[in-house]
Design a protein around this motif. Sequence first.
Motif, mmCIF file in Angstrom:
data_model
loop_
_atom_site.group_PDB
_atom_site.id
_atom_site.type_symbol
_atom_site.label_atom_id
_atom_site.label_comp_id
_atom_site.label_asym_id
_atom_site.label_seq_id
_atom_site.Cartn_x
_atom_site.Cartn_y
_atom_site.Cartn_z
ATOM 1 N N LEU A 5 18.478 10.473 -12.402
ATOM 2 C CA LEU A 5 18.335 9.759 -11.126
ATOM 3 C C LEU A 5 19.425 10.204 -10.159
ATOM 4 C CD1 LEU A 5 17.567 6.021 -12.056
ATOM 5 C CD2 LEU A 5 15.966 7.856 -11.493
ATOM 6 N N LYS A 6 20.667 10.194 -10.642
ATOM 7 C CA LYS A 6 21.824 10.527 -9.809
ATOM 8 C C LYS A 6 21.681 11.945 -9.233
ATOM 9 C CE LYS A 6 26.718 9.568 -9.760
ATOM 10 N NZ LYS A 6 27.942 9.353 -10.528
ATOM 11 N N GLU A 7 21.309 12.889 -10.108
ATOM 12 C CA GLU A 7 21.150 14.287 -9.673
ATOM 13 C C GLU A 7 20.109 14.430 -8.576
ATOM 14 O OE1 GLU A 7 22.168 16.852 -13.751
ATOM 15 O OE2 GLU A 7 20.090 16.600 -13.085
ATOM 16 N N ASN A 8 19.159 13.484 -8.540
ATOM 17 C CA ASN A 8 18.081 13.576 -7.567
ATOM 18 C C ASN A 8 18.216 12.572 -6.417
ATOM 19 O OD1 ASN A 8 16.053 15.685 -8.586
ATOM 20 N ND2 ASN A 8 16.573 14.497 -10.428
ATOM 21 N N GLY A 9 19.414 11.990 -6.303
ATOM 22 C CA GLY A 9 19.679 11.083 -5.180
ATOM 23 C C GLY A 9 18.884 9.793 -5.233
ATOM 24 N N LEU A 10 18.572 9.335 -6.457
ATOM 25 C CA LEU A 10 17.786 8.099 -6.598
ATOM 26 C C LEU A 10 18.656 6.983 -7.179
ATOM 27 C CD1 LEU A 10 14.623 9.700 -8.259
ATOM 28 C CD2 LEU A 10 14.781 8.912 -5.902
ATOM 29 N N ILE A 11 18.340 5.740 -6.836
ATOM 30 C CA ILE A 11 19.027 4.601 -7.466
ATOM 31 C C ILE A 11 18.013 3.589 -8.008
ATOM 32 C CG2 ILE A 11 21.248 4.656 -6.226
ATOM 33 C CD1 ILE A 11 20.010 2.444 -4.391
ATOM 34 N N GLU A 12 18.396 2.953 -9.115
ATOM 35 C CA GLU A 12 17.567 1.897 -9.709
ATOM 36 C C GLU A 12 17.637 0.648 -8.856
ATOM 37 O OE1 GLU A 12 19.609 2.460 -13.669
ATOM 38 O OE2 GLU A 12 17.876 1.234 -14.274
ATOM 39 N N ILE A 13 16.480 0.049 -8.610
ATOM 40 C CA ILE A 13 16.516 -1.211 -7.853
ATOM 41 C C ILE A 13 15.961 -2.376 -8.672
ATOM 42 C CG2 ILE A 13 16.510 -0.164 -5.553
ATOM 43 C CD1 ILE A 13 13.466 -0.750 -5.439
ATOM 44 N N ASP A 14 15.233 -2.112 -9.743
ATOM 45 C CA ASP A 14 14.711 -3.182 -10.589
ATOM 46 C C ASP A 14 14.441 -2.657 -11.992
ATOM 47 O OD1 ASP A 14 14.438 -5.837 -9.485
ATOM 48 O OD2 ASP A 14 13.135 -4.934 -7.961
ATOM 49 N N SER B 289 8.629 15.371 -14.332
ATOM 50 C CA SER B 289 9.435 15.489 -13.108
ATOM 51 C C SER B 289 9.029 14.479 -12.033
ATOM 52 C CB SER B 289 9.340 16.895 -12.523
ATOM 53 O OG SER B 289 9.740 17.849 -13.474
ATOM 54 N N VAL B 290 8.964 13.224 -12.443
ATOM 55 C CA VAL B 290 8.512 12.157 -11.556
ATOM 56 C C VAL B 290 9.396 12.038 -10.318
ATOM 57 C CG1 VAL B 290 8.117 9.665 -11.460
ATOM 58 C CG2 VAL B 290 7.495 10.944 -13.493
ATOM 59 N N GLU B 291 10.678 12.440 -10.462
ATOM 60 C CA GLU B 291 11.621 12.336 -9.349
ATOM 61 C C GLU B 291 11.193 13.166 -8.135
ATOM 62 O OE1 GLU B 291 12.283 13.258 -12.421
ATOM 63 O OE2 GLU B 291 13.125 15.273 -12.461
ATOM 64 N N LEU B 292 10.277 14.156 -8.357
ATOM 65 C CA LEU B 292 9.766 14.950 -7.239
ATOM 66 C C LEU B 292 8.905 14.099 -6.290
ATOM 67 C CD1 LEU B 292 8.533 18.533 -8.217
ATOM 68 C CD2 LEU B 292 10.080 17.889 -6.377
ATOM 69 N N GLY B 293 8.380 12.990 -6.776
ATOM 70 C CA GLY B 293 7.552 12.112 -5.945
ATOM 71 C C GLY B 293 8.262 11.710 -4.659
ATOM 72 N N PRO B 294 9.411 11.013 -4.774
ATOM 73 C CA PRO B 294 10.139 10.637 -3.556
ATOM 74 C C PRO B 294 10.770 11.837 -2.839
ATOM 75 C CG PRO B 294 10.806 9.278 -5.433
ATOM 76 C CD PRO B 294 9.949 10.366 -5.979
ATOM 77 N N ASN C 137 0.803 -1.215 0.000
ATOM 78 C CA ASN C 137 0.000 0.000 0.000
ATOM 79 C C ASN C 137 0.843 1.276 0.000
ATOM 80 O OD1 ASN C 137 -2.501 -1.486 0.083
ATOM 81 N ND2 ASN C 137 -1.923 -1.984 2.180
ATOM 82 N N GLY C 138 2.101 1.138 -0.383
ATOM 83 C CA GLY C 138 2.942 2.305 -0.586
ATOM 84 C C GLY C 138 2.562 2.975 -1.900
ATOM 85 N N ARG C 139 3.282 4.034 -2.224
ATOM 86 C CA ARG C 139 2.965 4.778 -3.449
ATOM 87 C C ARG C 139 4.143 4.796 -4.417
ATOM 88 N NH1 ARG C 139 0.607 10.222 -0.842
ATOM 89 N NH2 ARG C 139 -1.448 9.508 -0.158
ATOM 90 N N VAL C 140 3.821 4.687 -5.692
ATOM 91 C CA VAL C 140 4.820 4.753 -6.747
ATOM 92 C C VAL C 140 4.371 5.796 -7.762
ATOM 93 C CG1 VAL C 140 5.919 3.477 -8.631
ATOM 94 C CG2 VAL C 140 5.505 2.338 -6.440
ATOM 95 N N ALA C 141 5.188 6.821 -7.985
ATOM 96 C CA ALA C 141 4.841 7.862 -8.964
ATOM 97 C C ALA C 141 5.363 7.459 -10.332
ATOM 98 C CB ALA C 141 5.448 9.203 -8.540
ATOM 99 N N SER C 142 4.546 7.703 -11.373
ATOM 100 C CA SER C 142 4.991 7.334 -12.720
ATOM 101 C C SER C 142 4.193 8.047 -13.801
ATOM 102 C CB SER C 142 4.863 5.820 -12.917
ATOM 103 O OG SER C 142 5.462 5.432 -14.137
#
Lengths: 212, 212
Positions: free
Chosen positions: B167-176, B144-149, B114-119
């Motif tokens: 992703l890198k600029e926004n501090g995100l990493i790919e997990i799958d 600007s989906v990266e604004l979600g997290p 029940n978490g949220r995923v922006a896309s």
Amino acid sequence: MITIALPKGALLTDSIELFKQVGLDFSAFLDKSNRQLQISDPTNTATALLVRAQDVPVYVEYGQAQLGIVGYDVLREKQPEVANLSDLKFGYCRMSVAVPKTSSYRSSVELPPNGRVASKFVNCAREYFRKIDLPIEIVPLSGSVELGPITGMSEAIVDLVSTGKTLKENGLIEIDILYESTARLIAHPLSYRLNQSELHNLITKIRSLIDS
Amino acid sequence: MITIALPKGALLTDSIELFKQVGLDFSAFLDKSNRQLQISDPTNTATALLVRAQDVPVYVEYGQAQLGIVGYDVLREKQPEVANLSDLKFGYCRMSVAVPKTSSYRSSVELPPNGRVASKFVNCAREYFRKIDLPIEIVPLSGSVELGPITGMSEAIVDLVSTGKTLKENGLIEIDILYESTARLIAHPLSYRLNQSELHNLITKIRSLIDS
């Protein structure tokens, strides 16, 4: 702290001017070298998010922003669950039906039954043609809607018109207006009801500014 | 005369190069001062339409263009009724799940139920989480989906990743990775079946070019 969602594009400058007049300065967003999508005002009383116009109601609906500014056209198309608080009287435009100047159609009802209408605003277009009882196929496009009639894919378009320059450049004329649109102040319903972060104060200030 | 729908953006240069190699020159679209959305090649054997990537399958589906080039991601998300003819082997990117580097999630199945995923790719995202049997709320954003997290509205995003710079600029990493995407040659099914305007000839030329 209040978070406010601001729309990129045509409404941004006026939106920032409005908040400036009630003491919140987000003009850093107008700086062309700015790449940040989230900033605080210099007094640290509010945060602003810079998002696409269609995404403003999403941030407000999920309560991520308590307030937002968005065009009435987006509210009408997406029907988000937000409180529509005030007409801000700027960003005037209209949702219109347009056809090639060279066509014989001069009113929506003259369009051929089972004809095609290209639009980014599929819900608005569908609702309108249902209301005038004309069976029309809506062709969903995401940009350059004027290519619909130019290529012969559709007889007409339903699109937002502000100066009319794009229509003119593409040999199109408006034949009907679905509705007029202006910028609206919207709020997250629960935050508004609970008066979170003294939201009512800020809203009252904005309203009296608009009325004056 | 064949009409070809070409996508604005990342795939345009390679698409124009491909058609140039089979004798159709649409390089006028690469000229920055060009404002035309419809041009013919200098030999007058084909017309090209310059449209948004998401609109390419629309023009092809309605038969307004007999051929088009579009990313597999758009085909997967929109499921248009077009013939998917060839993998053109350029425009490589992947549809990925990404989370903030600072979070503890290192695989999609670790995301909270029940978490949220922006896309922007709501259908792809929904299908993926249904397949791994994780109840997730999809937050539909258009940019600007990266604004979600970043704003805390969602735990993760599902988005197209090419270099990984955003992703890198926004501090995100790919997990799958949901799937990999490349540019595809698509056709209007009926035009293809009827071999309109000797479509098969052109398609054969493109295919042998890709294979060589």
